[in-house]
Each structure stands twice: as C-alpha cells, then as structure tokens.
Design a protein around this motif. Structure first.
Motif, PDB file in Angstrom:
ATOM      1  N   GLU A 177       0.832  -1.203   0.000  1.00 34.24           N
ATOM      2  CA  GLU A 177       0.000   0.000   0.000  1.00 34.24           C
ATOM      3  C   GLU A 177       0.870   1.257   0.000  1.00 34.24           C
ATOM      4  O   GLU A 177       0.399   2.339  -0.353  1.00 34.24           O
ATOM      5  N   ASP A 178       2.108   1.115   0.415  1.00 40.20           N
ATOM      6  CA  ASP A 178       3.064   2.224   0.422  1.00 40.20           C
ATOM      7  C   ASP A 178       3.606   2.385  -0.998  1.00 40.20           C
ATOM      8  O   ASP A 178       4.355   1.546  -1.499  1.00 40.20           O
ATOM      9  N   ARG A 179       3.242   3.478  -1.638  1.00 42.25           N
ATOM     10  CA  ARG A 179       3.605   3.667  -3.048  1.00 42.25           C
ATOM     11  C   ARG A 179       5.109   3.760  -3.257  1.00 42.25           C
ATOM     12  O   ARG A 179       5.597   3.500  -4.360  1.00 42.25           O
ATOM     13  N   LYS A 180       5.866   4.089  -2.199  1.00 44.53           N
ATOM     14  CA  LYS A 180       7.324   4.151  -2.338  1.00 44.53           C
ATOM     15  C   LYS A 180       7.926   2.788  -2.635  1.00 44.53           C
ATOM     16  O   LYS A 180       9.039   2.697  -3.145  1.00 44.53           O
ATOM     17  N   ASP A 209      -8.715  -6.620   3.541  1.00 44.43           N
ATOM     18  CA  ASP A 209      -9.088  -5.227   3.332  1.00 44.43           C
ATOM     19  C   ASP A 209      -7.915  -4.273   3.450  1.00 44.43           C
ATOM     20  O   ASP A 209      -7.955  -3.155   2.934  1.00 44.43           O
ATOM     21  N   HIS A 210      -6.855  -4.677   4.149  1.00 42.46           N
ATOM     22  CA  HIS A 210      -5.700  -3.795   4.334  1.00 42.46           C
ATOM     23  C   HIS A 210      -4.819  -3.718   3.093  1.00 42.46           C
ATOM     24  O   HIS A 210      -3.976  -2.840   2.981  1.00 42.46           O
ATOM     25  N   THR A 211      -4.998  -4.642   2.165  1.00 42.59           N
ATOM     26  CA  THR A 211      -4.141  -4.694   0.973  1.00 42.59           C
ATOM     27  C   THR A 211      -5.025  -4.734  -0.271  1.00 42.59           C
ATOM     28  O   THR A 211      -5.587  -5.771  -0.611  1.00 42.59           O
ATOM     29  N   LYS A 212      -5.144  -3.599  -0.937  1.00 40.54           N
ATOM     30  CA  LYS A 212      -6.027  -3.494  -2.105  1.00 40.54           C
ATOM     31  C   LYS A 212      -5.280  -3.100  -3.378  1.00 40.54           C
ATOM     32  O   LYS A 212      -5.635  -3.528  -4.476  1.00 40.54           O
ATOM     33  N   TYR A 213      -4.265  -2.277  -3.233  1.00 41.11           N
ATOM     34  CA  TYR A 213      -3.592  -1.690  -4.388  1.00 41.11           C
ATOM     35  C   TYR A 213      -2.919  -2.746  -5.254  1.00 41.11           C
ATOM     36  O   TYR A 213      -3.174  -2.845  -6.461  1.00 41.11           O
ATOM     37  N   ALA A 214      -2.069  -3.584  -4.653  1.00 42.02           N
ATOM     38  CA  ALA A 214      -1.341  -4.588  -5.425  1.00 42.02           C
ATOM     39  C   ALA A 214      -2.262  -5.655  -6.019  1.00 42.02           C
ATOM     40  O   ALA A 214      -2.121  -6.000  -7.199  1.00 42.02           O
ATOM     41  N   PRO A 215      -3.217  -6.213  -5.254  1.00 40.92           N
ATOM     42  CA  PRO A 215      -4.134  -7.192  -5.869  1.00 40.92           C
ATOM     43  C   PRO A 215      -4.903  -6.625  -7.060  1.00 40.92           C
ATOM     44  O   PRO A 215      -5.153  -7.333  -8.037  1.00 40.92           O
ATOM     45  N   LYS A 216      -5.260  -5.347  -6.981  1.00 44.99           N
ATOM     46  CA  LYS A 216      -5.947  -4.712  -8.104  1.00 44.99           C
ATOM     47  C   LYS A 216      -5.046  -4.663  -9.334  1.00 44.99           C
ATOM     48  O   LYS A 216      -5.489  -4.935 -10.462  1.00 44.99           O
ATOM     49  N   LEU A 217      -3.766  -4.344  -9.127  1.00 41.85           N
ATOM     50  CA  LEU A 217      -2.821  -4.314 -10.243  1.00 41.85           C
ATOM     51  C   LEU A 217      -2.589  -5.715 -10.809  1.00 41.85           C
ATOM     52  O   LEU A 217      -2.476  -5.887 -12.027  1.00 41.85           O
ATOM     53  N   VAL A 218      -2.517  -6.709  -9.930  1.00 41.21           N
ATOM     54  CA  VAL A 218      -2.339  -8.099 -10.381  1.00 41.21           C
ATOM     55  C   VAL A 218      -3.477  -8.492 -11.319  1.00 41.21           C
ATOM     56  O   VAL A 218      -3.257  -9.096 -12.382  1.00 41.21           O
ATOM     57  N   HIS A 219      -4.692  -8.130 -10.939  1.00 40.33           N
ATOM     58  CA  HIS A 219      -5.863  -8.438 -11.783  1.00 40.33           C
ATOM     59  C   HIS A 219      -5.813  -7.638 -13.090  1.00 40.33           C
ATOM     60  O   HIS A 219      -6.065  -8.178 -14.173  1.00 40.33           O
ATOM     61  N   GLU A 220      -5.456  -6.365 -12.988  1.00 43.47           N
ATOM     62  CA  GLU A 220      -5.404  -5.492 -14.165  1.00 43.47           C
ATOM     63  C   GLU A 220      -4.376  -5.986 -15.180  1.00 43.47           C
ATOM     64  O   GLU A 220      -4.599  -5.910 -16.394  1.00 43.47           O
ATOM     65  N   TYR A 221      -3.251  -6.532 -14.699  1.00 40.73           N
ATOM     66  CA  TYR A 221      -2.184  -6.995 -15.583  1.00 40.73           C
ATOM     67  C   TYR A 221      -2.306  -8.470 -15.960  1.00 40.73           C
ATOM     68  O   TYR A 221      -1.453  -8.995 -16.683  1.00 40.73           O
ATOM     69  N   GLY A 222      -3.354  -9.142 -15.482  1.00 40.32           N
ATOM     70  CA  GLY A 222      -3.554 -10.550 -15.819  1.00 40.32           C
ATOM     71  C   GLY A 222      -2.483 -11.468 -15.247  1.00 40.32           C
ATOM     72  O   GLY A 222      -2.044 -12.419 -15.897  1.00 40.32           O
ATOM     73  N   VAL A 227       1.366 -14.480  -9.373  1.00 38.89           N
ATOM     74  CA  VAL A 227       1.648 -13.730  -8.152  1.00 38.89           C
ATOM     75  C   VAL A 227       0.865 -14.309  -6.981  1.00 38.89           C
ATOM     76  O   VAL A 227      -0.341 -14.553  -7.085  1.00 38.89           O
ATOM     77  N   THR A 228       1.557 -14.512  -5.859  1.00 41.98           N
ATOM     78  CA  THR A 228       0.950 -15.048  -4.646  1.00 41.98           C
ATOM     79  C   THR A 228       1.233 -14.111  -3.478  1.00 41.98           C
ATOM     80  O   THR A 228       2.362 -13.625  -3.327  1.00 41.98           O
ATOM     81  N   PHE A 229       0.213 -13.873  -2.662  1.00 44.52           N
ATOM     82  CA  PHE A 229       0.370 -13.089  -1.435  1.00 44.52           C
ATOM     83  C   PHE A 229       0.355 -14.044  -0.244  1.00 44.52           C
ATOM     84  O   PHE A 229      -0.522 -14.898  -0.127  1.00 44.52           O
ATOM     85  N   THR A 230       1.323 -13.887   0.656  1.00 44.12           N
ATOM     86  CA  THR A 230       1.431 -14.821   1.779  1.00 44.12           C
ATOM     87  C   THR A 230       0.573 -14.436   2.978  1.00 44.12           C
ATOM     88  O   THR A 230       0.220 -15.283   3.788  1.00 44.12           O
ATOM     89  N   GLY A 231       0.258 -13.152   3.126  1.00 41.22           N
ATOM     90  CA  GLY A 231      -0.287 -12.681   4.390  1.00 41.22           C
ATOM     91  C   GLY A 231       0.842 -12.493   5.390  1.00 41.22           C
ATOM     92  O   GLY A 231       2.023 -12.631   5.065  1.00 41.22           O
TER      93      GLY A 231
END
Length: 346
Positions: A177-180, A209-222, A227-231
C-alpha cells in the motif's frame, strides 16, 4: 475506535483525546502528535521520582518533544527518512483529484515534523542518504546529524538447513500500500516477462481489506497465476521464504535504509534493487547484488531474466551478499554508535 478505548466516556473531552477523534474523522493522521503529548505528560510524571538522562524518539517528531526539552532532558530523534518523500510518491501515483486531496490532508502533520526536527539535540539518520535528505528537506542543521545504519540479526537471518530453492521463484517483502515500495513497477516487469520467462512472484504482505492496491494491479495486468500473497508471517516463516527464493527484489522508488533487502542478503539470497535512496549503500558495488534504475520496469525485467538464467552468478552473489551484511551492518556497531551520541548530549 479512540472513543471506545476510553474507560471513562467523558475523557473524550480531554483536549488531546478530542483532537484525535475529530482529526481522524476528517482524514488527518493525528496519532504522532497525540502520542508525543501523552508521552510528555507521562515523562513529566515519571521525572518526579526518577532521573531520565536522554529521551530517544523514533520519528514521531511531535510537538510533545519540544515540551520534553523544557524539562531539561536532551532529546534525540531517529529519522528513517523525511515523510515528504512519502507524500510525493503518493501524490504522483494518485489518479484522481479527490485522492490527491485526501493524501494532502493525511500528510498535514509534515509541517509539525519540519518544525520539531530541526530543534532536536541530535538527529540519528539510518543511512547517508537519509541524513542528506533530513538536512535538505527538514533543514536540520548538519552539525546535529549523525548516521547509524540499521543492523541485521545475522543469527536469525541466515541460511536454513533443509530449505530448498523454489525454481523460478522471486520474492518481494513490503507494504504494497506504500507507493514508495514500487510494487507497480515490479508487477509491470512481471507483465513484460510473462510471455517468455518462467517466473513466479511471492509477495510477503498483509491480505484482505488492508491490501487493495497490489491485488488490483495483479488483476489489471492478468498476473493471477503468477503472483501469490502470503499474508503476515512469523520471523521464522519469513526467513524460510528468503531462503527459498531464487531472487529477492526491492523495487522501491526510495528507501531510508531497506531492511528487506538487507535481510535477504543476510540469508544469502541474491538481490535486485533500485538505485533509490539508501539501497546502493546496502547493496554496494562489490557484486553483492544488482542495481537498476528506479521506476524502470524494463530494466527490472531484464535484470530478473538475466539472473534467473545464471545459477552460478546467483550463488556467487548470495555469498557476497551474506559477507557484506556480516561486515557492515551489525546491531553491535549500531549500539556503540548510538551510545556515543547519547554521551554527546548528556
């Protein structure tokens, strides 16, 4: 949330509590100011019976620190990096005016940090670049700034017996979520690679709910199958992920230090990082890692492809990385340097 945490509901009308509730509801981030004020009141109470030699603040830089100085106690503050850098990154990647406006409101505490930081007795920076940026952005007098690099616990972050490398697996550790952190550029690199390179990306970050930005990009880029998120992970689990990865990637557009990069190096995992912030200080120029320009997914993709194709280079680089961390980034050295700073102000 702040209201529900109060045992006596009428304490909401305490000025500090009331400010925190109102400021939160309008989108500000008041916690660093309110924490510093509560810390001041607590310190004042403690000093009635105890002697306090030094106060060391970890980048709250709230007005309460200035009140602490009136108690006759020297105040030292660590600045990992000036927060205006975060604001700049957030605004650059915000697509809508409303999003930009909300970020400006959120970062309104920067004015306070600018005022407070230059009035500290000493400022500890965690890298040479963060020291330079504290002087340049917050106008902290150079004579007050000392550099103490972060340390890595090399007895924790090390190779684990029995953990095998997962073929074609690369790893990113960080708050996406940190754009840096530059996850957008790493995912763009993955999109470039997906048609001609067998590569999988594991991202160590929160889920839900705390992580939205990257999953959205993963979907947008197919990239759902790549890509896997561990939690959240325990430290032990994190070390095993570092050891299992063939490459660890830090795609940040700025780092005041870069702990995930250093942790991966300590585990003997080759790293690809950007020439951003303090990352060149961590990775160095002695073949302990690969440096690429920030915000450049093509360069990132090329580096990933080249390193995945060269097992011997990965092994050599991992060995050099471990050696560099052992020699340059120990907590013992950080403690000695910090103690010397305390001795300067007492």
């Amino acid at each position: 949330q702040a209201l529900s945490s109060l045992k006596n509901p009428f304490r909401i009308f305490d000025p500090v509590n009331f400010y925190e509730v109102v400021a939160t509801h309008i989108g500000m981030f008041p916690e660093i100011f309110t924490f510093s004020m509560r810390a001041y009141f607590k310190l004042k109470e403690i000093m009635r019976t105890e002697r306090i030699d030094v106060v060391h603040d970890n980048q709250t830089l709230g007005y309460g620190l200035l009140l602490m100085k009136t108690l006759g106690v020297p105040v030292v503050a660590t600045i990992h990096h000036p927060i205006p850098i975060d604001m700049k990154a957030d605004l650059a990647q915000a697509r809508k005016f409303s999003s930009k406006f909300r970020r400006i409101i959120f970062y309104s505490f920067i004015i306070m940090q600018h005022i407070v930081s230059k009035r500290m007795d000493r400022v500890v920076a965690v890298s040479d670049i963060s020291a330079e940026d504290a002087v340049r952005i917050f106008h902290v007098p150079k004579s007050k700034v000392r550099v103490v690099h972060n340390g890595i616990d090399i007895e924790v972050f090390k190779k684990v017996d029995g953990v095998q490398k997962v073929p074609h697996n690369i790893l990113m550790v960080g708050n996406t979520e940190d754009r840096k952190k530059g996850v957008i550029y790493l995912l763009q690199a993955m999109r470039i690679l997906k048609n001609d390179t067998d590569v999988k990306l594991t991202i160590v970050d929160r889920k839900g709910d705390h992580t939205k930005y990257a999953p959205k990009l993963v979907h947008e880029y197919g990239l759902e199958d790549r890509v896997t998120f561990t939690g959240r992970l325990t430290t032990e689990e994190l070390v095993r992920h570092y050891c299992a990865a063939e490459i660890a990637v830090t795609a940040s557009i700025y780092e005041g230090f870069g702990l995930p990069c250093a942790e991966a190096m300590s585990c003997g995992t080759p790293v690809i990082a950007t020439r951003a912030g303090a990352l060149p200080e961590v990775v160095g120029d002695d073949d302990a890692g690969v440096l690429v320009p920030p915000e450049d997914p093509v360069a990132l993709a090329n580096a990933i492809k080249r390193l995945l194709a060269d097992r011997a280079l990965r092994q050599k680089m991992g060995q050099m990385a471990r050696k560099r961390i052992e020699q340059r980034f120990s907590w013992e050295d950080a403690a000695r340097r910090t103690l010397k700073i305390y001795e300067e102000v007492v």
